[in-house]
Structure formats: C-alpha cells, structure tokens
Scaffold this motif. Structure first.
Motif, short mmCIF file in Angstrom:
data_model
loop_
_atom_site.label_atom_id
_atom_site.label_comp_id
_atom_site.label_asym_id
_atom_site.label_seq_id
_atom_site.Cartn_x
_atom_site.Cartn_y
_atom_site.Cartn_z
N PHE B 84 0.83 -1.21 0.00
CA PHE B 84 0.00 0.00 0.00
C PHE B 84 0.86 1.26 0.00
O PHE B 84 1.83 1.35 0.77
N PHE B 86 0.00 5.45 0.13
CA PHE B 86 -1.11 6.42 0.25
C PHE B 86 -0.62 7.81 -0.14
O PHE B 86 0.59 8.04 -0.32
N TYR B 90 2.23 8.28 5.71
CA TYR B 90 1.77 7.55 6.91
C TYR B 90 2.90 6.77 7.58
O TYR B 90 2.74 5.60 7.94
N LEU B 91 4.03 7.40 7.70
CA LEU B 91 5.13 6.74 8.42
C LEU B 91 4.90 6.90 9.92
O LEU B 91 4.30 7.88 10.35
N LEU B 92 5.39 5.95 10.69
CA LEU B 92 5.28 6.06 12.15
C LEU B 92 6.50 6.85 12.64
O LEU B 92 7.64 6.39 12.52
N HIS B 94 7.65 7.61 15.47
CA HIS B 94 8.49 7.17 16.59
C HIS B 94 9.42 6.03 16.20
O HIS B 94 10.21 5.57 17.01
N LEU B 95 9.30 5.57 14.95
CA LEU B 95 10.21 4.52 14.46
C LEU B 95 11.17 5.13 13.44
O LEU B 95 10.83 6.12 12.77
N LEU B 103 8.03 -2.71 8.86
CA LEU B 103 6.79 -2.84 9.64
C LEU B 103 5.89 -4.02 9.20
O LEU B 103 5.37 -4.74 10.05
N ARG B 152 8.31 0.39 2.09
CA ARG B 152 7.49 -0.38 3.03
C ARG B 152 6.45 -1.22 2.26
O ARG B 152 6.18 -2.36 2.62
N ASP B 164 -2.89 5.08 -3.54
CA ASP B 164 -3.97 6.07 -3.51
C ASP B 164 -3.36 7.46 -3.61
O ASP B 164 -2.87 8.00 -2.63
#
Lengths: 391, 215
Positions: B84, B86, B90-92, B94-95, B103, B152, B164
């Motif tokens: 996916f 987007f 939408y990366l995290l 805190h990582l 992930l 990812r 998307d």
C-alpha cells in the motif's frame, strides 16, 4: 506459536518506541498510578510494622499465660486479694493443664542501692516465678526453693537497675529497711521498667491470712487457654468478685482480637488502595482514549499492512500493561525510598514487606489490563480505510 | 496474480458510490483509476484491497473468492500479497526508517532478521535512500518519506500494489521519480499496480485506465 511471541515482541518494541518518543506525556499519564503504588506500599509497610510491633509486645507477655490482677480500688476489708483458698481452687481448675504463680506486686517501691535511692516495681513470689514468667537470667541464679523455705534475704534485680548503678551479684539492696543480697540479674522481657524480685517466706506463702494481688497462670497447651480463662472467670464470678474488680490479661486472646482488628484494617486499606488504583486506572483509560484519536491513522495503516483486529487489541492492552508496569516500577522505587527515609527517622515502625510491593505491582498491572480493555476494544473496531481517510 | 472484480456496489449512508463496477488487474499491468472528486476512486481501491466489503459483486484473486475469507485470512493475505502507498506517507514517526520499512514483517510470517535487513537495504538502495537506515522519519523530506513508504509497500515482495494518489503531495521531480519507479516495477518485476489519481500526467504512466464518474 512462534508468530505469537514474535508479535508480542514487535508490539512491545512499538510500545517502548512510543513511550520513548513521548516520555514526558507518558510520565504525566502514569503519575496517578505511580502515586497509588507509593501509597499502597507505604500503607501496607506501616500497617505491617505496626502490627508486628504490637503483636510482639503482646507476645512478650507470654502467649501461654493468663494474668489476673485485683484492682486496688476494689480491695476491701473482706476481700483484700486472692486467698490461698482461691489459689487452691484455681489449681483444681487447672488440674494438669498448667501451673499458677501467686504474686504480691507493689508498684514504685522505694529502695536504696549503695548511695542511691530510687523506686521500682517489687514482686514477691515463690521459686516458680522464673518458670512461669520464663524470664532469662543474665547473671547469677534464680529464686530457689531453699530461699523460700529458709526465708533467705536474696534479691534479683532487673538489668536496667544493674546497668544504671553499676551493681552486680553480691551487692546489697535495701527495701523496707531490710537488706537483701543481689543473687541474680534478669532481663526485662514483658516486665517493663525497673523491678526487684524477692522470695516470699514459706510461712507467708501458706498463711490463710495472706492475700496476693496478682496471679500468673501458665498453661502448657495454648489450645486450653481460652477454656481455662472462662472457667476462672466463672469461679471469681461465683464467689462474688465483681468483673470490674479484676484485670485480666490474656495475650492469646489479645492476639486473636488484634488479628481480627487487623483483618478489618486490611480490608479498609485494600479499599483505599483499590480506589486509588481505580482513579489512576481511569486516568490511564482517559489518556489512552484521547491517544486513540491521534493513533487512528496508525491503526488503520497497521490493519492495511496485515494486522488483525485481535492483534490491534492485544497491542493496545500490552501498551496499557507496559505503562502501568513502568508506573509500578517507578512507584516501587519511590516507595522504597520513602520507607527508607521513614525507617531512618525511626518514629514509625516499618516492615519492608515483599507482600506490599507484590500487591501494589499486581494492582497497578491489573488496573492497566482493566482500564486498557475499553480503549483496546475501540481500537480494534476501527475500519482501516475510514481511519486512513480521516487524515 | 490476477485480480478480477465484477459488479461491485458500495454505498455510504444510503448514497450509492459505486454501481456495478468491473475491473481486471493482470500481472505486470499499471492500472489507473481516475475520475472527479467524490466518484468513489478511493472506495473502489479499498474494495479491491479488501479493506472494505462491497454490498454486492464478486472479487477473485486468481481462483480465491476474497469475499468468502474471514478477517484473519484477509489480513494475512494483504500482508503477504498486497502493498500500500497512500497520498500521505503515513510513516510512524516514533520509528526510524528501517523499522518503518520492515513494519509489514511485524504482522506476517516469521522471517530471519538477516533476510529482512538485506531486503530493506536492497530497497533503500534501489529507491536512492542508501544510508538512511537509522534516520528519523520526521527529518526526511516529503519525497524521501514517500519513497520510504514505497519501500514499506514492497518489502514483503507483494504481487499487487495499491496506490492512492501516491504523488498528490509531491513536487514534479519527486512525482516523476515515484511514478517511473512504479512503472519499472510492473515492467521489470511483473508486479501489478492499481493507482488512484486525478492527475492526468500521472495517469499517462498507466497502461490501463478505469474512469469512474460521479453517480
């Protein structure tokens, strides 16, 4: 199974990464639980300390004893104390189950020792005294049957008197204008303060006109104590000594009462701790729910990448448990520090009980599980696409 | 892996968004879904990616009826076969980069750390991000963040990539880099890409286009 543990490890890694990146926010959110853990540890430790101190002081009287004293205000011309007849009757009640020691106790009796004059409790008794009271002689010898039979002017003094005036075996003490040679020095045990023990002469012991004001009964088997105690009470009741004229001291009964009182206190403490944990837990839930709004996108992403609803739920619960475990750890360290300070101060009896730390830790983790459940359920019900669309 | 959807219908709050939509995604195809805002592009993508269920219609991937799978199986399928990307990365935050890219491995079958690490390194190099392993994602530019998001999406070597509006927030240069990379994936590695876009330039990279209109 391998996947399960790998998942747990991954969720823990995410949880710790979140905590690390928002450490201040995390600290604030768990503060309630930290304070609760401290409160529980300190409360239980002080309660345990008090309980142990109290129980020890009761036990110092001797768990196998029944002590009866006649109240001075009830001493009359007709009833001046316990007579030989009373003693014989109680001996019959005791049968082979115990022994009785009659005493003549005088409070604050003046004495002279070398050039010093002071006051001490005076106990006049038979050679059974040390057996019944289970006092330990530090030096010298106890009162012997020989002393009683021959009216020997021997005295045993408490360690406190010996230390204060630097006297020892062989020195003399003057009481009521009679001189007694010190033959033994005793530890204090339950007999608080300074005391002197003198043998009663045999003539006095068996005189029908002599009255004692104390009875100490040693029961060989503790299971008989309460039964014998009620029989003795019944006897004095029958001979017309009013209940308020006698002071009974039954350590076994006191311990039982104390333990019952402790059970009630423990219940109260438990309720206080529970309330405290509830408020901390509600705080955690509130913060997790507010975080949930911020984490919606993250949860949606994880679901798109293959996280199941169960996995999201488990991850949230694990996060709550990690938060409360961290709080429990911090609270335990702080609680231990506070207990150390209190014990150094010395005014509060403290017992460093593992139980206190275990209970506090368990309650903290349990509150994490309990109050993490609702946010975890909410998180697992998020629809991934709508979560991703929201941002 | 061929994705075949027939007669897909979806409505929200009694408003029909998709009405009997058919689409087939064959291996190696770069599929575009275009149309005006509110026509249901993202909804169609989420139905194809099994993130939502249609009210009617069929969805098969090879011979598997995706609508008959339970949530657990669908999650595993997505993890193993779908990637996916987007509009936002939408990366995290805190990582770090490497943890973000890896992930999907946290939700899939167990893989050796060395294999994961090698795969991540390969993707970073191919996306021009070599040496970014332990960088904090918050410090990356928008283009770099989107390339990390693509890494990812590719890390589990998926068969179909759902994108998307992947270039919606990027400048022209970064848009070109990303779209060429996606096209290369289809051409060289036989992967399928299903991309939602409203940008005609982006759509020009596709070899098949599905046009949706507002109902």
């Amino acid at each position: 199974m391998m996947n399960f543990w790998r998942g747990i490890c991954a969720d823990m890694r995410h949880s710790f990464a979140t905590i690390r990146s928002q450490w201040f926010h995390t600290m604030i959110s768990v503060l309630g639980i930290v304070v609760s853990v401290i409160a529980v540890i300190v409360m239980i430790s002080i309660n345990e300390g008090n309980k142990l101190t109290l129980l020890q002081s009761i036990r110092d009287y001797g768990m196998q004893t029944i002590r009866i004293a006649i109240d001075d205000t009830h001493v009359t011309h007709h009833r001046r104390g316990f007579s030989m007849h009373d003693i014989q009757h109680i001996k019959a009640i005791l049968s082979e189950k115990g022994i009785i020691l009659p005493l003549l106790a005088s409070k604050n009796m003046p004495y002279s020792l070398q050039q010093y004059s002071a006051q001490a409790n005076l106990y006049q008794c038979s050679e059974l005294f040390f057996d019944v009271e289970q006092l330990h002689l530090l030096r010298g010898r106890p009162i012997l049957a020989y002393d009683v039979e021959n009216a020997v002017n021997a005295a045993i003094i408490s360690e406190s008197i010996a230390n204060r005036y630097s006297v020892d075996i062989g020195d003399f003490i003057s009481i009521r204008r009679s001189i007694y040679q010190i033959v033994g020095i005793s530890d204090t045990n339950a007999m608080q303060g300074d005391f002197v023990i003198l043998p009663l002469s045999k003539q006095t012991l068996f005189s029908d006109t002599f009255f004692y004001n104390r009875l100490v009964i040693r029961v060989f088997d503790t299971s008989h104590i309460l039964e014998l105690y009620s029989q003795i009470q019944l006897y004095f009741n029958e001979i017309g000594i009013p209940r308020e004229a006698l002071e009974y001291l039954v350590p076994a009964q006191m311990v039982e009462q104390e333990e019952n009182a402790q059970k009630q206190l423990n219940l109260v403490l438990f309720m206080v701790a529970l309330m405290s944990m509830l408020s901390g837990g509600i705080n955690i839930m509130n913060i997790m729910l507010s975080n949930l709004a911020q984490q919606t996108r993250e949860i949606g992403l994880k679901m798109a990448l293959g996280a199941t609803a169960e996995r999201i739920r488990r991850g949230m619960l694990l996060h709550a448990v990690i938060l409360t475990s961290c709080a429990a750890l911090l609270g335990s360290i702080a609680g231990y520090g506070i207990l150390l300070l209190l014990s150094l101060h010395g005014s509060v009896p403290i017992y460093f009980s593992q139980k206190a730390f275990l209970i506090a830790g368990f309650m903290a983790v349990f509150s994490g599980l309990l109050f993490g459940l609702y946010p975890a359920l909410r998180a697992s019900q998020i629809a991934p696409m709508s979560a991703l669309k929201e941002y | 892996m061929t994705l075949t959807a027939q007669g897909l219908c979806k409505s929200y709050e009694n408003m029909l968004i998709l009405d009997h939509v058919d689409i087939e995604v064959v291996p190696g195809s770069f599929h575009g879904i275009i149309g005006p805002s509110g026509c249901g592009k993202t909804t169609l993508l989420s139905l194809l990616a099994t993130l939502e269920r249609p009210e009617s219609g069929t969805l098969h991937i090879d011979n598997i009826d995706m609508l008959k799978l339970d949530q657990y199986s669908l999650a595993n399928f997505r993890n193993a076969h779908f990637g996916f990307v987007f509009q936002s990365s939408y990366l995290l935050l805190h990582l770090d980069v490497i943890q973000n890219i890896a992930l999907p491995y946290d939700y899939g079958v167990v893989e050796k750390r060395e294999i994961i690490f090698a795969r991540v390194q390969h993707l970073l190099a191919s996306l021009g991000l070599a040496g970014y392993d332990n960088k904090r994602t918050a410090l990356l530019s928008g283009g770099e963040q989107q390339r990390v998001a693509i890494a990812r999406a590719l890390v589990r070597n998926p068969n179909i990539i759902f994108a998307d509006e992947p270039t919606g927030n990027l400048d022209a240069d970064n848009t070109r880099v990303i779209l060429e990379y996606l096209k290369k994936l289809c051409h060289d590695e036989g992967k399928s890409v299903v991309m939602v876009t409203h940008d005609s330039d982006a759509a020009s990279y596709c070899n098949s286009i599905k046009v949706l209109s507002k109902l």
